[in-house]
Motif scaffolding. Structure first.
Motif, PDB file in Angstrom:
ATOM      1  N   GLU A 214      80.152  -9.651  39.669  1.00  0.00           N
ATOM      2  CA  GLU A 214      81.253  -8.834  40.182  1.00  0.00           C
ATOM      3  C   GLU A 214      80.677  -7.825  41.170  1.00  0.00           C
ATOM      4  OE1 GLU A 214      84.983  -6.102  38.556  1.00  0.00           O
ATOM      5  OE2 GLU A 214      83.351  -6.665  37.207  1.00  0.00           O
ATOM      6  N   LEU A 215      81.131  -7.889  42.424  1.00  0.00           N
ATOM      7  CA  LEU A 215      80.577  -7.070  43.499  1.00  0.00           C
ATOM      8  C   LEU A 215      81.451  -5.886  43.866  1.00  0.00           C
ATOM      9  CD1 LEU A 215      79.301  -9.902  45.868  1.00  0.00           C
ATOM     10  CD2 LEU A 215      78.123  -8.776  43.981  1.00  0.00           C
ATOM     11  N   ILE A 257      76.727   6.314  51.182  1.00  0.00           N
ATOM     12  CA  ILE A 257      77.858   5.751  50.467  1.00  0.00           C
ATOM     13  C   ILE A 257      78.137   6.625  49.254  1.00  0.00           C
ATOM     14  CG2 ILE A 257      78.720   3.700  49.283  1.00  0.00           C
ATOM     15  CD1 ILE A 257      76.737   2.078  50.974  1.00  0.00           C
ATOM     16  N   LYS A 258      79.393   6.980  49.062  1.00  0.00           N
ATOM     17  CA  LYS A 258      79.762   7.855  47.956  1.00  0.00           C
ATOM     18  C   LYS A 258      79.841   7.060  46.655  1.00  0.00           C
ATOM     19  CE  LYS A 258      82.357  11.150  50.787  1.00  0.00           C
ATOM     20  NZ  LYS A 258      83.674  11.824  50.984  1.00  0.00           N
ATOM     21  N   PRO A 282      82.436   1.937  44.637  1.00  0.00           N
ATOM     22  CA  PRO A 282      83.564   1.003  44.840  1.00  0.00           C
ATOM     23  C   PRO A 282      83.165  -0.247  45.610  1.00  0.00           C
ATOM     24  CG  PRO A 282      84.243   3.263  45.258  1.00  0.00           C
ATOM     25  CD  PRO A 282      82.755   3.299  45.074  1.00  0.00           C
ATOM     26  N   ASN A 283      82.332  -0.077  46.649  1.00  0.00           N
ATOM     27  CA  ASN A 283      81.763  -1.209  47.400  1.00  0.00           C
ATOM     28  C   ASN A 283      82.844  -2.135  47.956  1.00  0.00           C
ATOM     29  OD1 ASN A 283      79.372  -2.425  48.362  1.00  0.00           O
ATOM     30  ND2 ASN A 283      79.458  -3.998  46.789  1.00  0.00           N
ATOM     31  N   GLU A 284      83.899  -1.542  48.476  1.00  0.00           N
ATOM     32  CA  GLU A 284      84.977  -2.368  49.028  1.00  0.00           C
ATOM     33  C   GLU A 284      84.514  -3.154  50.254  1.00  0.00           C
ATOM     34  OE1 GLU A 284      87.804  -2.996  47.766  1.00  0.00           O
ATOM     35  OE2 GLU A 284      87.652  -1.622  46.076  1.00  0.00           O
ATOM     36  N   ASP A 285      83.609  -2.583  51.030  1.00  0.00           N
ATOM     37  CA  ASP A 285      83.111  -3.276  52.219  1.00  0.00           C
ATOM     38  C   ASP A 285      81.861  -4.108  51.933  1.00  0.00           C
ATOM     39  OD1 ASP A 285      81.468  -1.193  51.655  1.00  0.00           O
ATOM     40  OD2 ASP A 285      81.344  -0.409  53.703  1.00  0.00           O
ATOM     41  N   ARG A 286      81.470  -4.180  50.662  1.00  0.00           N
ATOM     42  CA  ARG A 286      80.301  -4.959  50.239  1.00  0.00           C
ATOM     43  C   ARG A 286      79.039  -4.557  50.995  1.00  0.00           C
ATOM     44  NH1 ARG A 286      82.976 -11.008  49.931  1.00  0.00           N
ATOM     45  NH2 ARG A 286      84.740 -10.441  48.615  1.00  0.00           N
ATOM     46  N   ALA A 287      78.886  -3.277  51.171  1.00  0.00           N
ATOM     47  CA  ALA A 287      77.679  -2.783  51.832  1.00  0.00           C
ATOM     48  C   ALA A 287      76.460  -2.892  50.930  1.00  0.00           C
ATOM     49  CB  ALA A 287      77.882  -1.334  52.267  1.00  0.00           C
TER      50      ALA A 287
END
Length: 420
Positions: A214-215, A257-258, A282-287
């Protein structure tokens, strides 16, 4: 005949007359001309300054961390059989409940049918046994059946009831096995490498088919030294969701990244003397990617009215630390007591009051009281004497450089350029 001593001739001494004053003066002048010429004066050092700031300074604990998935599942089959279909590809994004694999269902369908038939037979037998036990009870009241026969009839009913219950459990298991011939995703995430291909035999609860990570979100785990952990407990406690900034290694350090602190381990690692912490991103942009190494900054609180300067401004010699402050074109050496680092800044506990012009570039070539020149000032720019002098010479109105190189116009032009 006795030897006659020959008299030794007397030595003659000549006194050289002193040089005339004029010759001595010329000799001294010649010797002075042979001395080493005076070295040219070194140019004034050029420096850059930045004011010592007074204000808020976050207390940040810096550590190295590693990204891990929020959840990870090694997908296995709950039944053994032949893999007949693979419904995904490596690296696919899957949703919870999505079909991943299919195993040959025919043996499990046949087992289900067999259990259903056995259950139907035993249920019919149970119905007959209950009817017989009811008849035996009526006959036993009239004395036609012995008590032993009656007890045997009731025992047979109980045994058949247990058999029917067992058959029903077998039926549930057969249905469960048949349903699990279709392997579904237990979580949403991204699949990894496929470890089996279609046609392969897989064993139940043993062979790993694929891993799903899960990313969104992800976790960042990082150790904090014991002394920093004690500082964290003193300032913020262990249950407060502190702010965390995560920066991938090799990325732009100004773009962090927060994240939020979500886990504090319940013990200190005896080997490393540190406490394990985890932050959720949160990693919504998968950074961030599982296994990636990152730099972590844990903000404990914000201190107010603190003096800070760029860390490059502080020069340390032995046990003494100092900075150079620019005052009236001079470099003044000021002893300071440096505190903790906060990124590119360093806290100054004593020596400065704020607002001083601290030299941040070129201070390694300075000495206390040395004259300095601020980078970007007029004296630091290249002079354009030709253009300025020519113009002022024209204004003088006497001549030009081409017609009269040593005329009044050219001379006043040179003076004009020098004055500028």
């Amino acid at each position: 005949m006795p030897a006659i001593a020959t008299p030794t001739p007397a030595r003659r001494f000549f006194i050289q007359p002193a040089l005339p004053p004029r010759a001595a003066f010329l000799l001294l002048m010649a010797l002075g001309a042979c001395k080493e010429q005076v070295r040219p004066q070194r140019p004034t050092p050029t420096v850059s300054v930045e004011p010592a700031a007074k204000g808020a300074l976050p207390y940040i604990v810096v550590a190295n961390g590693q990204v891990e998935p929020n959840r990870t599942v090694a997908v296995q089959s709950l039944v053994s059989g032949q893999l007949t279909r693979i419904a995904i590809a490596e690296g696919d994004e899957v949703s919870q409940g999505q079909v991943l694999f299919e195993i040959d269902p025919r043996p499990f369908r046949a087992e289900l049918q067999r259990v259903q038939a056995t259950l139907a037979r035993d249920e019919a037998t149970l119905v007959r046994a209950r009817a017989d036990s009811a008849r035996f009870a009526a006959l036993a009241s009239d004395g036609y059946v012995t008590k032993q026969q009656l007890d045997q009839a009731f025992a047979e009913v109980s045994a058949l009831s247990a058999t029917v219950s067992a058959n029903r459990a077998s039926l549930d298991r057969a249905r469960f096995d048949l349903e699990n011939t279709v392997v579904k995703a237990p979580i949403s995430g991204r699949t990894g490498q496929l470890l089996f291909r279609a046609g392969a035999l897989v064993r139940a609860s043993t062979d790993q088919l694929v891993t799903i990570n899960e990313l969104r979100p992800v976790l960042v785990r990082f150790p904090v030294p014991e002394k920093d952990f004690e500082e964290m407990r003193r300032r913020a406690g262990v249950d407060k969701p502190l702010a965390v900034k995560v920066t991938p290694n090799g990325a732009d350090t100004t773009k962090s990244i927060k994240a939020t602190l979500t886990f504090v381990d319940n013990q200190v690692d005896r080997t490393t003397g540190s406490v394990l912490l985890k932050a959720r991103v949160p990693n919504e942009d998968r950074a961030l990617w599982p296994g990636q190494f990152v730099s972590v900054g844990l903000q404990l609180d914000v201190e107010q009215n603190v003096i800070t300067v760029p860390s490059i401004a502080v020069v340390t010699t032995g046990t003494t630390s100092f900075v150079y402050v620019m005052e009236d074109g001079k470099a003044k050496r000021t002893v300071v007591k440096p505190g903790r680092l906060a990124g590119s800044l360093i806290r100054v506990d004593s020596g400065l009051v704020g607002g001083e012009q601290v030299i941040i570039e070129g201070q390694t070539r300075l000495s206390d009281g040395a004259s300095v020149r601020l980078r970007g000032e007029e004296g630091d720019r290249p002079r354009k004497a030709d253009s300025g002098g020519g113009q002022r010479g024209g204004n003088g109105g006497a001549g030009s450089a081409a017609n009269s190189p040593r005329g009044n116009g050219g001379q006043s032009g040179g003076q004009g350029g020098q004055a500028r």
